[in-house]
Write a protein that holds these residues in place. Structure first.
Motif, short mmCIF file in Angstrom:
data_model
loop_
_atom_site.label_atom_id
_atom_site.label_comp_id
_atom_site.label_asym_id
_atom_site.label_seq_id
_atom_site.Cartn_x
_atom_site.Cartn_y
_atom_site.Cartn_z
N MET A 69 0.74 -1.17 0.16
CA MET A 69 0.06 -0.17 -0.05
C MET A 69 0.96 1.30 -0.07
SD MET A 69 -3.13 -0.66 0.07
CE MET A 69 -2.77 -1.88 -1.04
N CYS A 70 1.76 1.04 0.77
CA CYS A 70 2.82 2.33 1.13
C CYS A 70 3.23 2.79 -0.57
CB CYS A 70 3.92 2.04 1.70
SG CYS A 70 3.37 1.99 3.68
N LEU A 71 3.53 1.84 -1.38
CA LEU A 71 4.23 2.07 -2.81
C LEU A 71 3.04 2.74 -3.53
CD1 LEU A 71 5.92 -1.34 -3.30
CD2 LEU A 71 7.09 0.71 -2.54
N ALA A 72 1.89 2.79 -3.28
CA ALA A 72 1.07 3.25 -4.07
C ALA A 72 0.64 4.77 -3.61
CB ALA A 72 -0.21 2.47 -4.15
N GLN A 73 0.94 5.20 -2.51
CA GLN A 73 0.42 6.38 -2.03
C GLN A 73 1.11 7.75 -2.15
OE1 GLN A 73 -2.24 6.17 -0.30
NE2 GLN A 73 -1.87 3.84 -0.37
N ARG A 74 0.42 8.49 -2.45
CA ARG A 74 0.67 9.97 -2.89
C ARG A 74 0.89 10.95 -1.60
NH1 ARG A 74 -3.07 10.01 -7.11
NH2 ARG A 74 -2.30 8.18 -8.55
N ASP A 75 0.11 10.44 -0.55
CA ASP A 75 -0.03 11.26 0.55
C ASP A 75 1.05 10.80 1.53
OD1 ASP A 75 -0.86 11.93 3.05
OD2 ASP A 75 -2.82 12.80 2.22
N MET A 76 1.66 11.83 2.13
CA MET A 76 2.79 11.11 3.06
C MET A 76 2.20 10.45 4.17
SD MET A 76 4.83 14.53 3.90
CE MET A 76 4.29 16.02 4.01
N ALA A 134 2.81 -2.09 -10.08
CA ALA A 134 1.41 -2.48 -10.49
C ALA A 134 0.40 -3.16 -9.46
CB ALA A 134 1.30 -3.18 -11.94
N THR A 135 0.97 -4.19 -8.90
CA THR A 135 0.14 -4.96 -7.81
C THR A 135 -0.29 -4.03 -6.80
OG1 THR A 135 1.62 -6.52 -8.35
CG2 THR A 135 0.24 -6.70 -6.40
N ALA A 136 0.86 -3.14 -6.29
CA ALA A 136 0.48 -2.16 -5.28
C ALA A 136 -0.83 -1.27 -5.61
CB ALA A 136 1.81 -1.39 -5.01
N ARG A 137 -0.49 -0.71 -6.84
CA ARG A 137 -1.63 0.35 -7.24
C ARG A 137 -3.01 -0.60 -7.14
NH1 ARG A 137 2.06 2.89 -10.42
NH2 ARG A 137 1.57 1.31 -12.10
N PHE A 138 -2.95 -1.79 -7.82
CA PHE A 138 -4.04 -2.38 -7.73
C PHE A 138 -4.59 -2.83 -6.69
CE2 PHE A 138 -6.02 -6.69 -7.75
CZ PHE A 138 -7.16 -6.65 -8.36
N LEU A 139 -3.66 -3.17 -5.81
CA LEU A 139 -4.13 -3.52 -4.22
C LEU A 139 -4.96 -2.28 -3.42
CD1 LEU A 139 -1.51 -6.05 -2.88
CD2 LEU A 139 -3.86 -6.54 -3.84
N ARG A 186 -6.24 0.71 -4.90
CA ARG A 186 -7.37 1.12 -5.57
C ARG A 186 -8.50 -0.16 -5.53
NH1 ARG A 186 -6.90 6.58 -6.05
NH2 ARG A 186 -5.21 6.88 -7.53
N VAL A 187 -8.08 -1.12 -5.77
CA VAL A 187 -9.23 -2.10 -6.17
C VAL A 187 -9.51 -2.81 -4.68
CG1 VAL A 187 -10.21 -4.02 -7.23
CG2 VAL A 187 -8.78 -2.18 -8.43
N VAL A 188 -8.48 -3.45 -4.07
CA VAL A 188 -8.82 -4.32 -3.14
C VAL A 188 -9.07 -3.41 -1.79
CG1 VAL A 188 -7.89 -5.81 -1.35
CG2 VAL A 188 -7.54 -6.00 -3.75
N ASP A 189 -8.27 -2.47 -1.44
CA ASP A 189 -8.07 -1.64 -0.16
C ASP A 189 -9.40 -0.46 -0.32
OD1 ASP A 189 -6.63 -1.68 2.27
OD2 ASP A 189 -6.55 0.54 2.09
N ALA A 190 -8.95 0.25 -1.31
CA ALA A 190 -10.12 1.43 -1.32
C ALA A 190 -11.49 1.16 -1.87
CB ALA A 190 -9.41 2.48 -2.41
N PHE A 191 -11.54 0.18 -2.52
CA PHE A 191 -12.81 -0.37 -3.22
C PHE A 191 -13.37 -1.33 -2.61
CE2 PHE A 191 -15.63 -2.49 -5.96
CZ PHE A 191 -16.87 -1.32 -6.09
#
Lengths: 102, 166, 565, 499, 680
Positions: free
Chosen positions: C298-305, E619-624, E626-631
């Motif tokens: 998750m941390c890898l995808a964040q834009r908010d620190m 990509a996995t991180a973003r997917f997880l 956006r899709v798993v965590d947030a959605f």
């Protein structure tokens, strides 16, 4: 023949109760609705007295006495409330008294 | 013999009056039917050896309460437009059904009673003013005195509510 | 004074509450701030007194116990007491609070007085939860925590604060309420199995509960604690709460509140329901490991620190849970230590974020970049904290992570090696995201003009983060004094669980029979060059007895330190 | 013939004090000039205080059967339960009266009749709690109800007030009829008994007739306590009635009705056959339904008053849980303790919350805007003490420690767990979570929103209101932090009830 | 030397060992905290002084363990913590192996500090630089001196940190910052293995102390099936293999072996002296050192040994090939380093422990010299690194040319410089040491080693020729000039060492000096290998092979082959870049563009990693997220339940329609239903 079974008295009571019930639920006029309630109270009295006689205890009659007193008191306040209602709304139709909802 | 002969007609009067109340569009008519019903009921009370209550029924109900009703109806001076038309709504259907169901159920209950016969012999003065009075002013003194408060409350309440202004 | 000293634990706990009332009546501004700050300092100093009163070598499960009836007819008592673990957490709390309150002076921009009140009430609630040994008392404090935190997030938070605050409150309450049901059931059981019904900790501990029932009760407790930890997949309140909370709030949240969950597992859930614990341990371990990896991803995808740091908390707390679930001395010690570490390091990170936010009013990582050139000291501190967070040896984070991973690797968890191995990937990912964050914020060129004129750390800010940074190194290099406090308690705890199921809990024996022999020798003689039977393995080894050397009781080294110089 | 003694009078003293107080006010009202009515609220509060003082002797000692006849007939009892309830009712009366003093004072609508009716109602409630006969309960119930009908209609110039009173009255009369018909059936089933103990003796087994009677009696009570699906009047009536009256209804009427319900169901219908295998399941279902409906429907409300009305339904649900638990003779004492404690906590917190609503009510406007959430926005800035008090009440209502509400919930859930009603408890906690949501919404508005000028000025603070709020807040805190004190009373009183 | 022995050096040194670490650490602290205010001269003094002090202690320690009464000195510092009941001592120990390492680290480190004083004279962050450099020395000392795996790991990660800081020293350049981060992260992958290795040993033996492990390793029977602990059901040998392989994963990270070498070429983003110290001479050899340290364990695992050797061999050839087409002077050196490290791993993988360490030492000298030389060139050429722009620098920079040349001769393995002996010792070990379990390994590693040696010779000479000989091809207007004494001095010292260290490797009768010197350290390993071999032979039913001879006679054929190979490489490089074949490289590039591009782009390994690991990961991180965590979790389950509740509430709300009669009907129906239920 001759003596009437207890059940018939009770059935008369429950019939009156049911009619009062129906009046309360079906009629729109607030006064008639209230009359239904009065009828139901009478049904209760009928039951009290029937049992009173069946069991030969007079407390049922005392109960009926209290019921009548309560009915009178209710009628006094109830009718006063209806007067106030008509003053405000100019209607006695229960369908129209529905500003408080949801 | 006499009991049955009196009971069934009077019961019919009571029920008929009640049904008439429901059926009549004009509340004044309804009130009159109700008075009729009350008379019927009072007669049955007599059959039940409750002379005092029967008298009270006539005096308080048919006399006072119903007069009050009629008085109010007149006071409010309803005109023809206010008379309701019978309608079938879910509410009325359910209400009627509930009333009917109740009556059916009550049959079930009452027919289940073990002892259906009314005692023919009653104690001395059963239902008479004196004995009922002794009861009410004796053991029932607490609820009776409470009733006086109740009536006072009703009076004050009615005045408060019906007074034109505060 | 004597009474206060005897009831120091209560004094420490309730002094902030008293101060909160005083602050409430004090005028807004310097006075109320001052009262709040100095009270929290006093509480910290008093809690050091606890350290003095506490005897780590004691055999008692709890110390400084007070047990007086509170609601006697319902079996509720004011029963408090601490063991080493709770003492450490108390110290963490009291240590963080003055820092938080001091930092609030600038990061909290309005209604500072109310903030101080909320913070002080929160302190009492947190301390109370750590000392309570009566389930209702615990529950009272546990729930009481929610209210001030709710206000802190909701009143002083950022744009989406209300959503976050309500979410925080409701989310954490779901579990707690089911825990309450479980508590009540156990209370009923105390009546069935004992003489009097009681909510007392000992009474609960003594219950014998059928396994199927245990499963349900454990579920109730575990849910409450797992939400608080937060364990995957019950974590989604955390990013919102952290992001929206003001910096001091985030510090408390990350620093102390999250520990409530792990503490709850340690204190209540596992000891109460050993069978259920073992039954569902694999699930919990799996969730912890998933939490570690998932949080890191998750941390890898964040834009908010702040969100990034929040998710990193998920990962870190996953480590803590893994360590606890190892049921080895090493693992649990590491877990306890990691609780402290996370409080210090993540607390410091949030403080720094707060200071940045104060300057720049943005949490977007993209709004920064190249700041190290502008504010070098800030960058350096950030880096130090980052390193502590990724567990570089020498910082506190390493000790905790290492103990947890080694403790779970060698533990009796089925497949422990694999789980620990999977968890250890968190070490890699941690470096990835934290350093990436560092690069994006501090390295590179200054791309935003407004960043060129940022102010470096002020004197006051140094005072706020300084203690934390110092603690990072002190705890990293000299963990023994800290661990020594908790170690006997932890050993007892592990032994307790080992007794419940020797096949699944307890310290490992080396696989190699040779190694086992070596260890036994160690146990008798102590490690290389130490005096035999050292009571506290974490204490500094003392000089050697030459006689023993001659008798061959002491093992191989070519040169040993002579006793006398 | 009963024998009179001073103990009989002392046993009825709380009700008598209230009645005498009411009569005094009525008499004084005759000579009253309109500006000098400010004392009436205080007078009422003092009368309430005296009533609770004279109720104190009941708290320790044997239960005294008032006017016991040779036949063993008695209609009321002076026991711990009644005494404790009398105190709770008196507290509710005092708080509502003070609230009303401020509320009506601001609207220039103070009249002695109002307080007199309130005191009559309170006397009805006290009698209700002490009554040990179905008929006596009937009469006391009517004293209480008729007074509250009138009180609800008190500010009759408002459209809503009369509508509320009308609805309340029609349905109240209906429920009275149900109740008395039920009593009649019970009377028949027991061979002519209406005293609770006599009924219990005569009807340890549930014959059809008895169960039918129980059903109607229960239906009557369920209406009074606003248990779903007999709750539907509650939101409308509570919204329409003058706010202090609403407070009084929510706390006092409900408390008294629950007290009587508890007494009737445990003493008269408490045998295993009638209770455990009879009404318990129905009460469980209704409790769940009530909790769900009350909490769920409170969510979309914007009018805080209506929100609190729904919340009071929800609280009825929790109290119903205590009743359900009381079906089990073994946990009856615990259930009663929980019930009594919960009633006390709700009296303080509930009235307190309604009092805050009263303090903020927008004058001169009609409609839900009067109590809209926006009225609460930014309250913490404008009136920090008011906001804090409201926050405290809401927390208590939500059952969050260390407020009173938590202890109440704890005791009730404890009883339910003891009775093995786990599903009920789980529903209880989950719905209380829903409850937390809407209570928090109010807190959010008070603390986390800015005040819009369009919502109008706040009414000026008034002393009576301040005192009422302070008392309610103190009560809420004390019951939460020092639960032992009232807990012991509650426990002792329900133990004595013969669980 | 009388006074030294009089004060009982072993005793005195116990407490002194910690100062090897502490001096540079304090230096780092002083420079890091106060450096900005100290002034340049003071910063230099502190930094160089600290390292020099460490060097002196290391030298005394080396002397003591070489000639004194004791072979090992231990400094018990403090107890760090305990892993359960396994104590973790913060204790330092020095024996001959670590003493040699320490002297190399501090000695070469000191020289590079000196060099840096001039090289970094224009950089405003000089104080930071020296602080980092000192930090590095401190961490490296800890790595080398640690008496157990964990202290080693502290140093291990510490050098990683220093490396990270120094690679990203010019952090305003995003590419450089990225390179630093890449180094750290890739190293972390290795550290992950290292950690698991430690855990395995803890679970297996219950200790992490080298000496205890060594003592325990003497009594191992590899095919014992374990009964207790986490490895129950495993054979002891399998568990040891697992430990060794995990630890070796750590080594591949730190020492830039396949598959984790990728960070090292990028690490050249740091200042050149840093590359000399960290990414050539010292830090990257940590993996070799570690394997040598644990040689007694590796000895029990033929699989692990073979893995080490094969990975080393493959790395050696692979990196050498990549160096062919590099035009960046530092990159060539970087790949060369990777390649040479591969040689070292061949050494430890085949059991030629001393040879690996010897190569490590000599490599430290000549590679440091090469790097510093390249630094000198860059210093002279405005930080330009492209050798295609150089040429003929010999004339302008004689000292650099000379030292660079010496080092190149050394690295290419031309007689008689040190590189020849060290490299050949490894190759000899590779083909001479028997391997019962994996018989193909000796041949394989030897063959590959030879090819790699040939390649080394080729690309080194290619670079040397392109840089210093021929004509200038670019930057024609720029006049290069030699640096000052601070730069030239270290160059010559290192070149001298590159030459001088040959004396330890001379194949004397009874083995090389260095071999004998380290014999005590590796005795346990050798014995374990012998045991293992004996066991293997017993199992396979073959006679125990005799130990290989390594006197001069036995090694002579190998020497000759190696010499020939080195000379061939030189010849090709001369032919293609100075001699008549000057245009052939361009032709090859044109003729086989794909091949050339593959060489030039380092076989697309970075791209491969990017595509296979980095991109999918993010990509996995973003997917997880956006899709798993947030959605799925947050929106659907969490908020969804809230929204659903709200909807239901709204729905039910409309039943409450304000009509009192409706309410009455509900009540009545309910009452009847209740009645019905009550009546059963």
């Amino acid at each position: 023949m001759g003596s009437v079974p207890l059940a018939h008295y009770l059935a008369l009571g429950s019939a009156l109760f049911a009619v009062g019930f129906a009046a309360l639920l079906v009629r729109r006029n607030a006064l008639v609705v209230f009359m239904g309630v009065e009828l139901m109270l009478n049904a209760a009295n009928m039951t009290f007295l029937a049992f009173s006689r069946a069991h030969q205890t007079m407390s049922g009659q005392a109960a009926a006495f209290f019921v009548i007193a309560v009915a009178a008191a209710e009628a006094a306040v109830g009718l006063a409330i209806m007067i106030a209602l008509v003053r405000n709304r100019n209607t006695l139709n229960v369908d129209e008294v529905d500003t408080l909802k949801y | 013999m006499t009991e049955a002969m009196l009971f069934y007609p009077m019961a019919l009067v009571a029920i008929g009056g009640a049904l008439g109340m429901i059926a009549s569009r004009n509340p004044v008519h309804g009130a009159m039917y109700l008075v009729l019903s009350f008379f019927g009921i009072a007669s049955v009370y007599v059959l039940l050896a409750a002379e005092l209550i029967a008298a009270l029924q006539i005096i308080v109900y048919a006399g006072a309460i119903m007069v009050l009703f009629v008085f109010v109806i007149m006071l409010l001076n309803l005109n023809e437009d206010d008379l309701e038309r019978p309608r079938l709504t879910p509410g009325t259907i359910f209400g009627g059904a509930a009333a009917l169901a109740f009556w059916m159920i009550s049959f079930m209950v009452f027919s289940d009673l073990p002892d259906q016969t009314m005692p023919t012999e009653l104690p001395e003065g059963f239902g008479q003013v004196a004995s009922v009075g002794r009861l009410i002013f004796g053991p029932f003194i607490v609820p009776f005195e409470s009733t006086s408060i109740l009536l006072l409350v009703a009076m004050v309440g009615a005045i408060v509510v019906a007074k034109p202004r505060i | 004074m004597g009474a206060a000293f005897q009831n120091l634990l209560s004094v420490v706990t309730f002094l902030p509450l008293v101060a909160a009332f005083v602050v409430l009546l004090a005028p807004e501004g310097r006075v109320s701030r001052g009262i709040a700050f100095w009270t929290s300092v006093a509480v910290f100093l008093l809690s050091l007194g606890l350290l003095w009163q506490f005897d780590p070598s004691s055999n008692a499960q709890f110390q400084l116990e007070v047990n007086v009836p509170w609601f006697e007819s319902a079996g509720i008592g004011y029963h408090i007491g601490i063991d080493g673990v709770s003492l450490l957490l108390i110290l963490l709390t009291t240590f963080l609070m003055p820092i938080v309150i001091a930092s609030a002076t600038t990061t909290i921009e309005h209604r500072q007085k109310e903030f101080a009140v909320a913070a002080l009430v929160l302190e009492t609630a947190m301390l109370g939860a750590f000392i309570a040994l009566d389930m209702v008392l615990f529950y009272v404090f546990w729930e009481l925590m929610l209210v001030p935190m709710f206000l802190i997030i909701g009143v002083w938070g950022s744009e989406n604060r209300v959503y976050a605050a309500v979410k925080f409150f409701l989310y954490t309450m779901v579990g707690s309420l089911l825990m309450l049901v479980a508590i009540l059931y156990m209370y009923w059981l105390t009546g069935e199995q004992g003489e009097a019904r009681s909510f007392d900790y000992y009474a609960f501990l003594a219950l014998e509960i059928a396994p199927q029932v245990q499963a349900w009760l454990f579920a109730g407790f575990a849910l409450a604690f797992a939400v608080k930890v937060p364990m995957f997949p019950l974590h989604t309140w955390l990013p919102d709460a952290h992001v929206q909370a003001p910096a001091p709030g985030s510090v408390i949240l990350a620093g102390v509140l999250l520990k409530m969950g792990t503490y709850g597992f340690y204190r209540f859930a596992f000891p109460f329901f050993p069978e259920a614990t073992f039954e569902y341990r694999t699930l919990l371990v799996a969730l912890s490991v998933i939490g570690i990896v998932y949080g890191s991803l998750m941390c890898l995808a964040q834009r908010d620190m702040k969100k990034l740091i929040a998710y990193s908390s998920v990962a870190h707390l996953g480590f803590v849970m893994l360590g606890l679930l190892a049921f080895t001395t090493a693992g649990v010690t590491g877990a306890v230590y990691q609780m402290l570490n996370h409080g210090v390091a993540t607390g410091a990170l949030f403080l720094l974020v707060g200071m940045l936010y104060e300057r720049r009013h943005s949490r977007e990582i993209a709004d920064y970049g190249g700041l190290a050139k502008v504010v070098p000291a800030f960058a350096a501190i950030w880096l130090v904290v980052t390193l502590a967070s990724i567990g570089l040896p020498g910082t506190n984070g390493f000790v905790g992570e290492f103990l947890i991973l080694s403790g779970s690797f060698v533990s009796k968890i089925p497949g422990g090696k694999v789980w620990a191995g999977a968890a250890a990937t968190g070490v890699i990912l941690g470096a990835v995201y934290m350093l990436w964050l560092y690069q994006r914020m501090w390295q590179g060129k200054v791309v935003h003009e407004e960043n060129r004129s940022l102010r470096d750390l002020t004197f006051r800010e140094w005072g706020i983060v300084g203690p934390l940074v110092a603690l990072i190194f002190v705890m990293g290099l000299f963990p023994s004094p800290f661990l020594g406090i908790a170690r006997p308690s932890i050993e007892r705890w592990v032994a307790q669980l080992e007794k419940a199921n020797p096949a699944l809990a307890g310290d490992p024996v080396p696989s190699n029979p040779v190694g086992e022999r070596a260890l036994r020798v160690e146990a008798v003689t102590g490690p290389r060059g130490a005096v035999p039977a050292v009571a506290d393995p974490d204490s500094k080894p003392r000089a050697i007895d030459p006689q023993q050397l001659q008798q061959g009781k002491v093992r191989i080294t070519d040169v040993v330190r002579p006793q006398v110089r | 013939m009963p024998k009179y003694s001073s103990a009989d009078i002392l046993g009825l003293a709380p009700a008598l004090v209230l009645i005498v107080g009411a009569l005094t006010l009525l008499l004084l009202e005759v000579f009253q000039e309109s500006e000098k009515r400010g004392y009436q609220a205080w007078f009422t509060a003092i009368v309430a205080a005296i009533a609770s003082l004279v109720a104190l002797p009941m708290l320790d000692g044997e239960a005294h059967r008032i006017l016991l006849t040779q036949d063993g007939l008695f209609f009321a009892v002076a026991d711990r339960f009644g005494g404790a309830m009398a105190i709770v009712v008196a507290a509710g009366l005092a708080l509502s009266a003070l609230t009303a003093g401020a509320f009506l004072g601001a609207r220039k609508a103070e009249r002695g009749e109002f307080y007199a009716l309130a005191m009559f109602a309170a006397s009805g409630m006290v009698l209700l709690a002490q009554a040990t006969d179905l008929l006596m309960i009937f009469v006391a119930l009517e004293i209480m109800s008729i007074s509250t009908y009138a009180l609800a209609a008190y500010l009759r110039r408002g459209m809503r007030t009369t509508e509320a009173a009308f609805k309340y009255f029609i349905l109240g009369a209906f429920s009275t009829a149900l109740y008395i018909y039920g009593v009649a059936l019970v009377y028949g089933a027991t061979g002519g008994q209406t005293g609770l103990q006599q009924v219990a003796e005569a009807a340890s087994e549930g014959s059809l007739l008895l169960m039918a009677g129980v059903a109607f009696v229960a239906a009557g009570f369920f209406f009074k306590v606003a248990a779903a699906p007999f709750h539907m009047w509650t939101p409308d009536v509570y919204e329409g009635a003058p706010t202090p009256v609403t407070a009084f209804m929510a706390a006092g009427v409900k408390a008294a009705a629950f007290a009587a319900l508890f007494r009737v169901f445990t003493v008269a219908f408490g045998s295993e056959d009638v209770a455990l295998h009879g009404w318990m399941n129905v009460v469980v279902v209704l409790a769940i339904l009530t909790m769900v409906v009350g909490n769920l429907l409170a969510i979309p409300q914007r009018s805080v008053k209506r929100l609190l009305a729904y919340s009071s339904i929800a609280h009825a649900g929790y109290l119903m849980a205590a009743i359900a638990a009381a079906a089990n003779p073994e946990v009856r004492a615990a259930a009663g303790e929980g019930l009594l404690y919960y009633l006390a906590t709700y009296t303080f917190a509930g009235i307190g919350a309604f009092a805050v609503v009263a303090a903020l009510e927008r004058q001169g406007a009609e409609g839900p805007l009067m109590w809209d959430l926006d009225r609460f926005a930014g309250l913490a800035r404008v009136r920090p003490a008011l906001a804090m008090a409201m926050g405290l009440f809401l927390l208590s209502l939500a059952g969050i420690p260390p407020t009173a509400g938590f202890m109440g919930k704890l005791l009730i859930f404890r009883a339910a767990v003891d009775a093995k009603l786990y599903g009920l408890v789980i529903f209880g906690v989950l719905t209380s979570l829903v409850g937390v949501y809407y209570y928090l919404r109010v807190v959010v508005y008070m603390y986390m929103r800015e005040r819009e000028p369009s919502v109008g000025e706040l009414p000026a603070p008034r002393l009576a209101m301040g005192v009422a709020l302070a008392l309610a807040a103190i009560g809420t805190l004390i019951l939460g932090i020092v639960p032992g004190f009232f807990g012991e009373i509650a426990r002792a009183s329900t133990l004595a009830l013969g669980g | 030397m009388e006074w030294l022995s009089a004060m009982n050096p072993a005793e005195g040194l116990q407490d002194a060992l910690r100062w090897i670490v502490l001096f540079p650490l304090f230096g780092a602290a002083v420079n890091g905290l106060l450096g900005k205010r100290l002034g340049r001269a003071n910063v230099h003094l502190v930094a160089c002084g600290a390292v020099f002090a460490s060097f002196v202690i290391s030298a005394i320690a080396l002397y003591t363990v070489s000639f004194g009464d004791v072979s090992r000195i231990t400094d018990q510092w403090w107890r760090w913590f305990s892993i359960g009941n396994v104590p973790v001592e913060m204790s330092l120990t020095i024996d001959r192996l670590s003493a040699v390492m320490m002297c190399v680290v501090t000695g070469v480190g000191f020289l590079i500090h000196i060099f840096s004083t001039e090289y970094m004279s224009h950089d405003e962050g000089y104080w930071r630089y020296f602080a980092y450099l000192n930090l590095f020395v401190a961490a490296m000392s800890l790595l080398v001196l640690g008496s157990n795996l964990l202290v080693m790991f502290v140093g291990w990660e510490g050098v990683g940190l220093a490396s990270y800081l120094l690679i990203g020293f010019w952090y305003t350049d995003d590419a450089k910052a990225f390179a630093g981060r890449k180094a750290f992260v890739v190293n972390r992958v290795g550290d992950f293995g290292f950690l698991l290795g430690i855990f395995t040993l803890v679970g297996l033996f219950g200790t992490i102390e080298f000496e205890q492990l060594k003592a325990l390793s003497a009594s191992i029977t590899p095919d014992t099936v374990l009964e207790a602990g986490i490895f129950s059901g495993w054979t002891l040998g399998a568990a040891i293999t697992m430990a060794c392989l995990f630890l070796f994963l750590g080594a591949t990270g730190k020492s830039a072996q396949l598959p984790l070498y990728v960070w090292l070429p990028d690490a050249m983003a740091g200042p050149t002296p840093v590359s000399a110290l960290i990414h050539a001479a010292t830090m990257v050899t940590a993996g070799v050192y570690m394997v040598a340290r644990l040689s007694f364990l590796y000895a029990w695992s033929p699989t692990a040994m073979a893995t080490v050797a094969v990975v080393g061999a493959l790395t050696a050839i692979f990196a050498a090939l990549m160096a062919y087409a590099q035009n960046d002077i530092k990159k060539v050196l970087a790949y060369s380093t990777v390649s040479q490290l591969g040689f070292m791993f061949i050494g430890v993988g085949v059991g030629a422990w001393w040879a690996a360490i010897y190569h490590l030492v000599t490599h430290a000298f000549f590679k440091a010299c090469l790097f510093l030389g390249s630094g000198s060139v860059m210093h002279a050429m405005r930080d330009e690194t492209d050798i295609r722009l150089f040429g003929g620098l010999r004339k302008e920079m004689w000292h650099t040319w000379a030292t660079f040349g010496i080092s190149t001769i050394a690295i290419t393995g031309v007689l008689p410089l040190s590189g020849f002996f060290s490299k050949d010792a490894i190759l000899h070990g590779a083909h001479a040491n028997p391997n019962l379990f994996f018989p193909w390994v000796p041949t394989f590693t030897y063959a590959i080693g030879l090819v790699a040696a040939l390649s080394t010779s080729f690309y080194m000479w290619r670079m040397f020729n392109l840089t210093f000989h021929g004509e200038r091809r670019g930057m024609l207007e720029h006049r290069a000039h030699e640096g000052g004494n601070a730069m030239v001095g270290p160059l010559w010292v290192l070149a001298g060492l590159a030459v001088g260290s040959l004396v330890w490797g001379l194949p004397l009768s009874g083995g090389a000096r260095f071999e004998n010197f380290l014999k005590p350290v590796f005795r346990a390993a050798d014995e374990n290998i012998a045991r293992m071999t004996a066991l293997g032979a017993q199992k396979l039913g073959v006679p125990v092979p005799p130990p290989p001879a390594h006197d001069f006679a036995a090694m002579l054929p190998g020497y000759l082959i190696a010499l020939v190979v080195a000379l061939i490489g030189f010849g090709i490089a001369w032919y293609l870049y100075l001699g008549p074949g000057k245009d052939i490289p361009a032709k090859i590039a044109q003729g086989a563009p794909a091949l050339y591009r593959a060489f030039a782009n380092k076989f697309y390994v970075d791209e491969f990693y990017q595509a296979v690991i980095v991109a999918p990961l993010s990509a996995t991180a973003r997917f997880l997220w956006r899709v798993v965590d947030a959605f799925a979790i947050d929106k659907l389950v969490v908020n969804g339940s809230a929204v659903l509740t709200g909807w239901i509430a709204q729905l039910f709300r409309y039943f409450q329609d304000g009509n009192v009669q409706r309410y009455a009907v509900v009540m009545a129906v309910s009452a009847v239903v209740i009645l019905w239920i009550f009546l059963g």
